[in-house]
Design a protein around this motif. Structure first.
Motif: not given
Length: 361
Positions: A69-79, A138-146
């Motif tokens: 299961t993959l969890w991508y955590d992006v910090r900083g929204l200006h990019n 913001s939390i986005y849930l897709v198949d096997g990934k967050v």
């Protein structure tokens, strides 16, 4: 009215910076304040006993396990370019990407064909300044990934990350939908911390009002009232959010996870009740503050009135015997001066005794 105008001005600023005039729907425009020049991306992979964490700056780490299961955590929204690349890679709708970078969104859940978008507010309370800071998550849930998107580079999900790292609880044995629930639950738990801090401030304010209320006490009450209004504005939509989360038939969310979401909904209802209760307490403290100030003013006016009342007959006697008529009967009385003082002192003692019998002093 001052609080309403302040909230309205904030909303107007949000609308002003939300999107450019004429921009089509789905246009990505970051509406927050840039806290960092770089965007940090953290990738957490787990599956049973397997756990691995990766980090990178301004780029997307490559996963090293196909089963995890993959969890991508992006910090900083200006990019914007990086966030758009992340969204396109995982099939996020353009409207979902627009909502991610628009930090003035109302908490909500969007059930899309490609995934589930959850927008929640994170709060922190600065007790010395009585200021409530807000951050959109913001939390986005897709198949096997967050995918999670945070405004600041700070980690709001440190406790969830630690549970994954130490294999505490059931989170490693569950899927991505349970991780999404755990992230929302983590933010909601922090609401209790904020409310506890506000409660402590209210207790101190009550003692201050009952002890020695000052002019600054009014501004403290105003700050807490504004903080509770902000909390209420963001927490009220969570009831609808958790309701859809727990009742949806979306295949990405299993029935096992929905059981825990129902418990989360109970927590949201409890928080809503607490906020409403403390709003009433704050209004009550303001009324108490006004009553205390009025009582002190009345006490001062009562003292001044008593002093004035005592000196009215004394002034009358002094005025009478201050007239220089030659034929005044008492003018040549040998002990007249001392008799007059005795009369005036008797008047003072008699009036003080009468005031005390009436419990005015």
């Amino acid at each position: 009215m001052r609080i309403v105008n302040l909230l309205r001005s904030k909303e107007e600023k949000a609308v002003t910076g939300r999107r450019k005039a004429g921009a089509p729907p789905g246009t990505m425009i970051y509406t927050g304040e840039q806290e960092s020049e770089t965007t940090h991306v953290h990738l957490t992979q787990y599956h049973g006993d397997y756990f691995e964490a990766q980090s990178s700056v301004d780029e997307l780490p490559e996963p090293r396990s196909e089963r995890a299961t993959l969890w991508y955590d992006v910090r900083g929204l200006h990019n914007i370019a990086l966030i758009e690349r992340v969204g396109r890679q995982f099939g996020m709708h353009s409207l979902a990407l627009e909502d991610v970078v628009d930090v003035h969104q109302r908490p909500k859940i969007e059930l899309m064909e490609s995934g589930v978008l959850i927008i929640v507010k994170a709060f922190a309370f600065d007790r010395p300044n009585r200021q409530l800071s807000t951050e959109q998550v913001s939390i986005y849930l897709v198949d096997g990934k967050v995918l999670t998107f945070q405004e600041d580079v700070g980690d709001l999900f440190r406790s969830v990350r630690k549970r994954l790292e130490t294999a505490t609880g059931r989170i490693r044995s569950r899927g991505a939908d349970y991780l999404a629930y755990a992230l929302v639950d983590n933010l909601v738990d922090k609401y209790f911390t904020v409310i506890d801090q506000i409660e402590e401030e209210l207790d101190q304010l009550e003692e201050e009002i009952m002890g020695d209320a000052e002019i600054g006490t009014k501004s403290k009450i105003h700050d807490l009232r504004l903080a509770l209004l902000t909390l209420r504005k963001s927490i009220s939509p969570l009831r609808e959010l958790t309701g859809h989360f727990s009742d949806t038939e979306n295949p990405l969310i299993t029935s096992d996870t929905q059981v825990y979401v129902r418990d989360l909904r109970d927590h949201v209802i409890q928080i809503t009740d607490l906020v409403e209760t403390y709003r009433d307490v704050t209004n009550g403290l303001y009324d108490l503050y006004v009553s205390e100030i009025s009582f002190r003013m009345n006490s001062v006016m009562q003292t001044l009135t008593i002093v004035s009342t005592i000196f009215i007959p004394l002034s009358f006697l002094v005025g009478v015997y201050g007239m220089n008529w030659e034929n005044m009967p008492e003018l040549r009385t040998r002990y007249g001066y001392f008799v007059l003082w005795g009369v005036m002192l008797s008047i003072i003692a008699g009036m003080l005794a009468w005031f005390r019998s009436r419990k005015w002093i």
